[in-house]
Design a protein around this motif. Structure first.
Motif, PDB file in Angstrom:
ATOM      1  N   ASP A  56       0.875  -1.182   0.000  1.00 38.40           N
ATOM      2  CA  ASP A  56       0.000   0.000   0.000  1.00 38.40           C
ATOM      3  C   ASP A  56       0.908   1.226   0.000  1.00 38.40           C
ATOM      4  N   SER A  90       0.231   4.274  -0.946  1.00 44.82           N
ATOM      5  CA  SER A  90      -0.420   5.516  -0.512  1.00 44.82           C
ATOM      6  C   SER A  90      -0.298   5.708   0.996  1.00 44.82           C
ATOM      7  N   ARG A  91      -0.385   4.613   1.745  1.00 41.37           N
ATOM      8  CA  ARG A  91      -0.238   4.699   3.205  1.00 41.37           C
ATOM      9  C   ARG A  91       1.172   4.349   3.676  1.00 41.37           C
ATOM     10  N   GLY A  92       1.998   3.898   2.746  1.00 39.98           N
ATOM     11  CA  GLY A  92       3.379   3.569   3.099  1.00 39.98           C
ATOM     12  C   GLY A  92       3.463   2.352   4.006  1.00 39.98           C
ATOM     13  N   MET A  93       2.772   1.276   3.646  1.00 39.87           N
ATOM     14  CA  MET A  93       2.761   0.083   4.492  1.00 39.87           C
ATOM     15  C   MET A  93       2.768  -1.191   3.652  1.00 39.87           C
ATOM     16  N   VAL A 120       5.895  -0.871   8.396  1.00 36.87           N
ATOM     17  CA  VAL A 120       5.760   0.562   8.094  1.00 36.87           C
ATOM     18  C   VAL A 120       6.972   0.982   7.262  1.00 36.87           C
ATOM     19  N   ILE A 154       9.588   3.428   0.221  1.00 44.90           N
ATOM     20  CA  ILE A 154       8.452   3.722  -0.664  1.00 44.90           C
ATOM     21  C   ILE A 154       8.953   4.040  -2.065  1.00 44.90           C
TER      22      ILE A 154
END
Length: 440
Positions: free
Chosen positions: A291, A293-296, A310, A316
């Motif tokens: 993900d 967009s959320r950096g996960m 995370v 990223i």
């Protein structure tokens, strides 16, 4: 059913019989000789010492049981009589020799139980653990213990095995004991061995020295330089890069002999360093778990179960670059010709499976950075050590690494020097002020 004094004189007079019969001893009740007529298997017939008894409280309402002590030729009359006396005495104390022998005959060997154990426990274990344990069983435990009745294994047996294997492989020897301790605990629960029977549980293990290497700032610089060189110009060729330097595919110009690595391999190595993730967590990563967009990263399964990683900004950027590259590669070269986008972030050439390892590119990078002995797992240690040195706190580091137990993270506690340095500065300042007579 004749009754006579069973001794050497009687044995000398006993000839072949035409049907099975028993001669009981006149002095010791229950002791006798069983005679069988000649047969194809025993042309001269057979003679065996036997003991008969009624188990439990006895009485005519209890069926007799018979135990064969041995062939007449294997025991003298005196030895057979002594054995019969001992067995009959144990019966009077409540024993049941016939049942004990039957139980022993039905008892399972280590090999038989190991098969049942694996069938029950493998489905709930990680595939890599199943593979490792299968190696332990096949290479060490079954050859040494497989034919032994499980309940007959002693602590001394396992100590000998542990010390023998530990002479060369101490860590393996310790892991074998851990596996056996769980195995015997499982066997207890299943009623295969008596309750409390676990000969592997109280054996002292070999001391294991942790293999922890943390990259210094200088080493990180060399690693980064080697990565950049490997994915651009290439790292100069070394004799170890080709088994035959005179092969047709080996360039004849030494200055042009370089080895490059793919952007995917370089990205995987960088991602290991920037996330502190385990090798399989990175190599088996699927795009559906990413993900950006959320950096996960949302991993459905890892060594410690479901896990969230995370991502920092560099991680990223690496994943975004790899995604862009994968999309670019999937664009059709010709109209109407489509190329699938792999489900994996680091796929094999056929795009159907994840990469199995990074051995070749990693060896190249380690040589190019002059970091002999550096392991891929040391990148995880380095990630944690930098966090500890920055006083981020062990709970935070443990969460980032996905540690299930706080003890696992405590190995990095000694690297958090800032609080101790501040404390010793305060103490030293007070001592100096007192010695010099100045205000603290």
């Amino acid at each position: 059913m004749a009754t006579q004094k069973l001794g050497r004189r009687l044995l000398a007079t006993i000839g072949p019989v035409t049907k099975p019969c028993i001669i009981y001893d006149s002095d010791l009740k229950g002791f006798g000789i069983k005679l069988l007529p000649p047969s194809g298997k025993n042309p001269e017939g057979a003679k065996s010492w036997i003991v008969e008894y009624r188990p439990g409280a006895g009485g005519r309402g209890v069926a007799k049981r018979r135990v064969v002590l041995g062939a007449v030729g294997s025991l003298t009359p005196e030895q057979a009589r002594d054995a019969a006396k001992t067995m009959l005495a144990s019966v009077r104390l409540g024993a049941d020799p016939s049942a004990a022998r039957a139980e022993k005959r039905s008892a399972k060997t280590i090999a038989e139980l190991a098969s049942l154990y694996s069938a029950e426990t493998d489905p709930v274990r990680k595939a890599r653990t199943v593979q490792t344990y299968a190696t332990y069983w096949n290479n060490h435990l079954l050859p040494a213990l497989g034919s032994t009745i499980a309940s007959a294994i002693t602590k001394a047996d396992l100590v000998r095995l542990h010390r023998s294997i530990g002479a060369e492989k101490q860590v393996t020897a310790n892991r074998l004991l851990t596996l056996l301790a769980h195995f015997f605990s499982w066997a207890q629960d299943g009623g295969h061995v008596p309750k409390g029977f676990n000969p592997a549980s109280a054996i002292e293990r070999f001391k294991e020295a942790g293999k922890e290497r943390f990259l210094t700032a200088d080493e990180l610089g060399r690693l980064g330089a080697a990565l950049r060189l490997a994915e651009t110009a290439g790292i100069p060729w070394a004799p170890t890069d080709l088994s035959n330097p005179n092969a047709k595919h080996a360039t004849k110009q030494p200055e042009k002999r370089v080895t490059k690595i793919s952007p995917q391999s370089a990205g995987a190595i960088r991602l290991l360093l920037f996330t502190g993730a385990r090798l399989r967590e990175v190599l088996h990563l699927e795009w559906k778990h990413v993900d950006l967009s959320r950096g996960m990263l949302f991993l459905p399964d890892s060594k410690t179960g479901k896990k969230v990683i995370v991502l920092g900004a560099p991680a990223i950027a690496i994943l975004q670059s790899l995604h862009d590259l994968a999309v670019e590669d999937a664009r059709p070269a010709k109209p109407g010709v489509t190329k699938p986008l792999s489900a994996y972030v680091f796929p094999t050439e056929d795009l159907k499976r994840p990469k199995h390892d990074l051995n070749k590119p990693w060896r190249l990078i380690v040589r190019g950075a002059d970091l002999q002995g550096l392991r891929l797992h040391d990148l995880r240690h380095s990630y944690a050590s930098i966090g500890a040195a920055a006083s981020l706190g062990l709970p935070i580091i443990g969460k980032l690494l996905g540690h299930r137990a706080t003890k696992t993270t405590e190995r990095y506690a000694h690297l958090d020097a800032d609080p101790l340095r501040r404390a010793t500065d305060i103490i030293c300042t007070s001592i100096t002020a007192a010695m010099e007579g100045t205000p603290a």
